[in-house]
Design a protein around this motif. Sequence first.
Motif, PDB file in Angstrom:
ATOM      1  N   GLU A  38      15.994 -14.820 -28.397  1.00  0.00           N
ATOM      2  CA  GLU A  38      16.878 -14.401 -27.314  1.00  0.00           C
ATOM      3  C   GLU A  38      18.327 -14.679 -27.665  1.00  0.00           C
ATOM      4  O   GLU A  38      18.635 -15.620 -28.387  1.00  0.00           O
ATOM      5  CB  GLU A  38      16.500 -15.133 -26.028  1.00  0.00           C
ATOM      6  CG  GLU A  38      15.096 -14.814 -25.570  1.00  0.00           C
ATOM      7  CD  GLU A  38      14.677 -15.652 -24.378  1.00  0.00           C
ATOM      8  OE1 GLU A  38      15.197 -16.773 -24.193  1.00  0.00           O
ATOM      9  OE2 GLU A  38      13.815 -15.179 -23.626  1.00  0.00           O
ATOM     10  N   LYS A  40      21.433 -15.696 -25.728  1.00  0.00           N
ATOM     11  CA  LYS A  40      21.829 -16.243 -24.429  1.00  0.00           C
ATOM     12  C   LYS A  40      22.964 -17.234 -24.625  1.00  0.00           C
ATOM     13  O   LYS A  40      22.913 -18.039 -25.563  1.00  0.00           O
ATOM     14  CB  LYS A  40      20.670 -17.016 -23.785  1.00  0.00           C
ATOM     15  CG  LYS A  40      19.605 -16.191 -23.165  1.00  0.00           C
ATOM     16  CD  LYS A  40      18.603 -17.118 -22.491  1.00  0.00           C
ATOM     17  CE  LYS A  40      17.628 -16.348 -21.667  1.00  0.00           C
ATOM     18  NZ  LYS A  40      16.631 -17.210 -21.052  1.00  0.00           N
ATOM     19  N   TRP A  59      15.269  -9.529 -31.996  1.00  0.00           N
ATOM     20  CA  TRP A  59      16.345 -10.208 -31.278  1.00  0.00           C
ATOM     21  C   TRP A  59      16.597  -9.412 -30.017  1.00  0.00           C
ATOM     22  O   TRP A  59      16.757  -8.187 -30.067  1.00  0.00           O
ATOM     23  CB  TRP A  59      17.626 -10.245 -32.117  1.00  0.00           C
ATOM     24  CG  TRP A  59      17.558 -11.158 -33.294  1.00  0.00           C
ATOM     25  CD1 TRP A  59      17.978 -12.457 -33.346  1.00  0.00           C
ATOM     26  CD2 TRP A  59      17.086 -10.857 -34.613  1.00  0.00           C
ATOM     27  NE1 TRP A  59      17.790 -12.967 -34.609  1.00  0.00           N
ATOM     28  CE2 TRP A  59      17.233 -11.997 -35.406  1.00  0.00           C
ATOM     29  CE3 TRP A  59      16.546  -9.701 -35.201  1.00  0.00           C
ATOM     30  CZ2 TRP A  59      16.870 -12.043 -36.747  1.00  0.00           C
ATOM     31  CZ3 TRP A  59      16.177  -9.744 -36.539  1.00  0.00           C
ATOM     32  CH2 TRP A  59      16.329 -10.901 -37.291  1.00  0.00           C
ATOM     33  N   HIS A  60      16.631 -10.091 -28.870  1.00  0.00           N
ATOM     34  CA  HIS A  60      16.827  -9.414 -27.590  1.00  0.00           C
ATOM     35  C   HIS A  60      18.080  -9.966 -26.913  1.00  0.00           C
ATOM     36  O   HIS A  60      18.213 -11.183 -26.729  1.00  0.00           O
ATOM     37  CB  HIS A  60      15.607  -9.620 -26.685  1.00  0.00           C
ATOM     38  CG  HIS A  60      15.726  -8.899 -25.389  1.00  0.00           C
ATOM     39  ND1 HIS A  60      15.506  -7.542 -25.281  1.00  0.00           N
ATOM     40  CD2 HIS A  60      16.076  -9.332 -24.154  1.00  0.00           C
ATOM     41  CE1 HIS A  60      15.703  -7.175 -24.024  1.00  0.00           C
ATOM     42  NE2 HIS A  60      16.055  -8.236 -23.336  1.00  0.00           N
ATOM     43  N   ASN A  61      18.990  -9.062 -26.543  1.00  0.00           N
ATOM     44  CA  ASN A  61      20.235  -9.463 -25.884  1.00  0.00           C
ATOM     45  C   ASN A  61      19.984  -9.649 -24.392  1.00  0.00           C
ATOM     46  O   ASN A  61      19.737  -8.692 -23.672  1.00  0.00           O
ATOM     47  CB  ASN A  61      21.320  -8.410 -26.124  1.00  0.00           C
ATOM     48  CG  ASN A  61      22.677  -8.845 -25.606  1.00  0.00           C
ATOM     49  OD1 ASN A  61      22.793  -9.842 -24.899  1.00  0.00           O
ATOM     50  ND2 ASN A  61      23.703  -8.104 -25.958  1.00  0.00           N
ATOM     51  N   ASP A  62      20.057 -10.892 -23.934  1.00  0.00           N
ATOM     52  CA  ASP A  62      19.824 -11.235 -22.534  1.00  0.00           C
ATOM     53  C   ASP A  62      21.103 -11.411 -21.730  1.00  0.00           C
ATOM     54  O   ASP A  62      21.056 -11.862 -20.588  1.00  0.00           O
ATOM     55  CB  ASP A  62      19.014 -12.539 -22.446  1.00  0.00           C
ATOM     56  CG  ASP A  62      17.595 -12.376 -22.923  1.00  0.00           C
ATOM     57  OD1 ASP A  62      17.013 -11.300 -22.711  1.00  0.00           O
ATOM     58  OD2 ASP A  62      17.044 -13.322 -23.512  1.00  0.00           O
ATOM     59  N   GLU A  63      22.239 -11.095 -22.322  1.00  0.00           N
ATOM     60  CA  GLU A  63      23.484 -11.294 -21.565  1.00  0.00           C
ATOM     61  C   GLU A  63      24.365 -10.053 -21.589  1.00  0.00           C
ATOM     62  O   GLU A  63      24.106  -9.111 -22.325  1.00  0.00           O
ATOM     63  CB  GLU A  63      24.228 -12.528 -22.069  1.00  0.00           C
ATOM     64  CG  GLU A  63      24.558 -12.560 -23.530  1.00  0.00           C
ATOM     65  CD  GLU A  63      25.086 -13.928 -23.954  1.00  0.00           C
ATOM     66  OE1 GLU A  63      25.526 -14.712 -23.100  1.00  0.00           O
ATOM     67  OE2 GLU A  63      25.064 -14.204 -25.154  1.00  0.00           O
ATOM     68  N   SER A  64      25.401 -10.079 -20.790  1.00  0.00           N
ATOM     69  CA  SER A  64      26.213  -8.875 -20.579  1.00  0.00           C
ATOM     70  C   SER A  64      27.207  -8.589 -21.699  1.00  0.00           C
ATOM     71  O   SER A  64      27.804  -7.520 -21.722  1.00  0.00           O
ATOM     72  CB  SER A  64      26.947  -8.964 -19.239  1.00  0.00           C
ATOM     73  OG  SER A  64      27.772 -10.107 -19.211  1.00  0.00           O
ATOM     74  N   LYS A  84      23.332  -5.534 -23.308  1.00  0.00           N
ATOM     75  CA  LYS A  84      22.330  -6.199 -22.462  1.00  0.00           C
ATOM     76  C   LYS A  84      21.032  -5.413 -22.419  1.00  0.00           C
ATOM     77  O   LYS A  84      21.027  -4.197 -22.299  1.00  0.00           O
ATOM     78  CB  LYS A  84      22.882  -6.384 -21.053  1.00  0.00           C
ATOM     79  CG  LYS A  84      21.918  -7.135 -20.140  1.00  0.00           C
ATOM     80  CD  LYS A  84      22.579  -7.506 -18.842  1.00  0.00           C
ATOM     81  CE  LYS A  84      21.638  -8.194 -17.877  1.00  0.00           C
ATOM     82  NZ  LYS A  84      21.068  -9.430 -18.366  1.00  0.00           N
ATOM     83  N   ASP A  85      19.927  -6.155 -22.516  1.00  0.00           N
ATOM     84  CA  ASP A  85      18.558  -5.626 -22.454  1.00  0.00           C
ATOM     85  C   ASP A  85      18.196  -4.719 -23.634  1.00  0.00           C
ATOM     86  O   ASP A  85      17.183  -4.038 -23.587  1.00  0.00           O
ATOM     87  CB  ASP A  85      18.295  -4.917 -21.126  1.00  0.00           C
ATOM     88  CG  ASP A  85      18.356  -5.888 -19.951  1.00  0.00           C
ATOM     89  OD1 ASP A  85      17.994  -7.074 -20.132  1.00  0.00           O
ATOM     90  OD2 ASP A  85      18.777  -5.471 -18.862  1.00  0.00           O
ATOM     91  N   SER A  87      17.531  -4.414 -27.996  1.00  0.00           N
ATOM     92  CA  SER A  87      16.949  -5.257 -29.029  1.00  0.00           C
ATOM     93  C   SER A  87      17.185  -4.686 -30.421  1.00  0.00           C
ATOM     94  O   SER A  87      17.479  -3.503 -30.578  1.00  0.00           O
ATOM     95  CB  SER A  87      15.432  -5.376 -28.809  1.00  0.00           C
ATOM     96  OG  SER A  87      15.158  -5.996 -27.590  1.00  0.00           O
TER      97      SER A  87
END
Length: 121
Positions: A38, A40, A59-64, A84-85, A87
């Motif tokens: 993540e 974050k 890799w996943h983008n969890d923020e703006s 955001k959201d 990958s």
Amino acid sequence: MRRLLPTLALAVLLAGCGSSDGGGGGKAEVLKAGDPIEMKSLHFKPDHVQVAVGQQITWHNDESVPHDVKADSGASFSSETFGKDKSYTWTPDKAGTVKYECTLHPGMEGTIDVVAKEATS
């Protein structure tokens, strides 16, 4: 108060010696198939992982804020910037240590220990 100052100074010094939120300097966390790294709070979480050769890493983008992922050593991959959201996925094809970063955020770094398949069981 004078007796308390050395104790407070030691406490502050020791508090700064702990590992970072993601742990990058310590032992690698075994990344289970399907679990993402993540993005974050401008960190990779976890930031030090172990995977098997051929195991897909996401890799996943969890923020703006936007991020990217780029290998610095041990591999050759580089994502586009993604928001955001979104990958990015990469699959290692050989054992070794991979150091990577988000080029948009200095200090946002990670490590991947890629091991032979039989070493992860």
